[in-house]
Scaffold this active site. Structure first.
Site: not given
Ligand code: UDX
Length: 433
Positions: A30, A147, A149-150, A261, A324, A331
């Site tokens: 990095d 893919f 998820r955080e 994302c 989340k 972000r």
């Molecule tokens: C996402 C994708 O899920 C993952 O596969 C990809 O690689 C990167 O982007 P992430 O950003 O970690 O992952 O979050 P995710 O769990 O998908 O949640 C995204 C947002 O949606 C969060 O703000 C969450 O609170 C919101 N969310 C999720 C809802 O509002 N309702 C839901 O039912 C699910």
């Protein structure tokens, strides 16, 4: 195998440590000296379950090192690109500066015959362009989207639900064999592995995130209809979710999606489709984005209405800052956005988040942050839940009522039992219920 990972942010740092945990020898690169120093000392630069453990184990075993010097990649057989593709400052498209720089900077040090495996989410067409550049110096390129998820980043990396290899026609067999060798322990568990061309692999990632974003905005659109009809969107979601073709996951209505994302990916996809002359094909993603952003304002409006339109000087406890739970990532966070909007309207906002206080404070030093959940609740005239942390879900309505000045709660993630809260004397409002 000898691997390098270019970019040690969320994706890259987790990938580097996870690959070391699978037995590979990995160097993470990095340009950020501070980040490299922290990682080298075994200190995670972000909150992610299980990451600290595999980071430390990798460092201790000697399998995992970090450097700011690209020369350290010289022995690597595979170079993963895990740098960010944030939204451009001057538009909706993806900022490709970091991906382009990563490839340009690594090529002079990469050994002939090694393979670049792109993991970053990129506009379709990127891999073909970069492959040409790599070919000139005898380096191969594949696109191998991530893919993760955080909050589940380590698990998603070492135990993904599928692997996708976008490979070139000319070096197809060699590219597949190289990636299979990297992921051999994952493939032993019969994890589905799909081999595609570059464009498909790039699109798989952006299509998956667009679909997830659309699913969330769909249920939030239903929440808007529920709000004018007296229906309950959570019951609606349960009922339609029983249909396996629909499924209950990602149908939680609330203040919507955020993070590094989904929001930027749907915008980048829209921009790329427009460049390709197919803007109309994904025009619905603009509405997905708009529905999503409207939900943040909806909860703000509910709070303001509870003060008869005059929130000025009223104490509001905003519970949640991270986009989340199980993350300190702010972000494009709906939670932080709600806090900022309420503060902008003159409310005396006090925020609390179990993990994201530091990241939020850095981005928004003007907000007030409570040191504990109790401190945030103390004397509040309205409580707003905007991140679905377990601690907030577990709040006891009677105990909480004793701490606040006025028992009014806005459940921006629909995680509380409305009946129990109302019975304890609260004025409860959820999102679309
Ligand atoms: C996402 C994708 O899920 C993952 O596969 C990809 O690689 C990167 O982007 P992430 O950003 O970690 O992952 O979050 P995710 O769990 O998908 O949640 C995204 C947002 O949606 C969060 O703000 C969450 O609170 C919101 N969310 C999720 C809802 O509002 N309702 C839901 O039912 C699910």
């Amino acid at each position: 195998m000898q691997l390098s990972v270019i970019g040690c942010g969320y994706l890259g740092a987790v990938h580097a440590a996870a690959m070391a945990s699978l037995g590979h020898t990995v160097v993470g690169i990095d340009v950020d000296e501070q980040k490299i120093a922290k990682l080298s000392a075994g200190e995670p630069p972000f909150h992610e379950p299980e990451f600290a453990e595999i980071l430390r184990a990798g460092l201790d075993s000697g399998n995992l090192t970090f450097s700011t010097d690209y020369a350290a990649i010289a022995d690597a057989d595979v170079h993963f690109i895990g740098v960010g593709t944030p939204q451009r400052k001057d538009g909706q498209g993806a900022d490709m500066t970091y991906v382009n720089a990563a490839v340009t900077d690594l090529l002079p040090h990469a050994k002939r015959g090694s393979l670049i495996a792109g993991k970053s989410t990129v506009p379709v067409g990127t891999a073909a362009r970069l492959a040409e550049q790599a070919r000139e110096v005898g380096v191969r390129l594949a696109w191998n989207p991530e893919f993760l998820r955080e909050g589940f980043a380590v698990k998603d990396t070492v135990d993904p639900d599928r692997l996708v290899y976008g490979v070139s026609e000319e070096t197809r067999d060699e590219d597949i064999a190289t990636l299979d060798a990297v992921y051999s322990s994952i493939l032993e568990r019969e994890t589905p592995r799909l081999v595609t061309d570059y464009a498909t692999a790039e699109l798989v990632k952006i299509a998956a995130n667009s679909f997830l974003a659309t699913k969330i905005s769909f249920i939030n659109a239903m929440a808007e209809i529920a709000e004018v009809t007296g229906a309950d969107v959570t019951q609606l979601a349960d009922a339609i979710g029983h249909d396996v073709r629909i499924g209950r996951k990602f149908l939680n209505a609330g203040v919507g999606f955020g993070g590094g994302c989904l929001p930027k990916d749907i915008r980048a996809f829209t921009a790329r489709a427009e460049e390709l002359g197919r803007g109309e094909s994904v025009a619905f993603l603009k509405q997905v984005d708009e529905i999503n952003l409207r939900r943040r304002q909806r909860v703000v409006d509910l709070v303001v209405d509870s003060f008869d339109g005059q929130p000025f000087g009223h104490r509001v406890a905003v519970l949640g800052l991270a986009f989340k739970p199980d993350s300190d990532d702010i972000r494009d966070s709906p939670a932080l956005d709600v806090a900022v909007r309420l503060k902008g309207l003159g409310a005396e906002v006090v925020s609390y988040d179990p993990q994201a206080m530091e990241t939020a404070r850095r981005a928004h030093p003007q907000l007030a942050y409570a040191d504990s959940l109790d401190e945030a609740l103390d004397g509040a005239e309205a409580v707003v839940i905007v991140t679905e942390w377990k601690q907030f879900k577990a709040l006891d309505p009677a105990e909480t009522a004793a701490k606040v000045a006025r028992p009014v709660i806005f459940d921006g993630r629909n995680i509380l039992d409305p009946t129990a809260w109302r019975e304890a004397g609260w004025t409860y409002a959820g999102m679309g219920r």
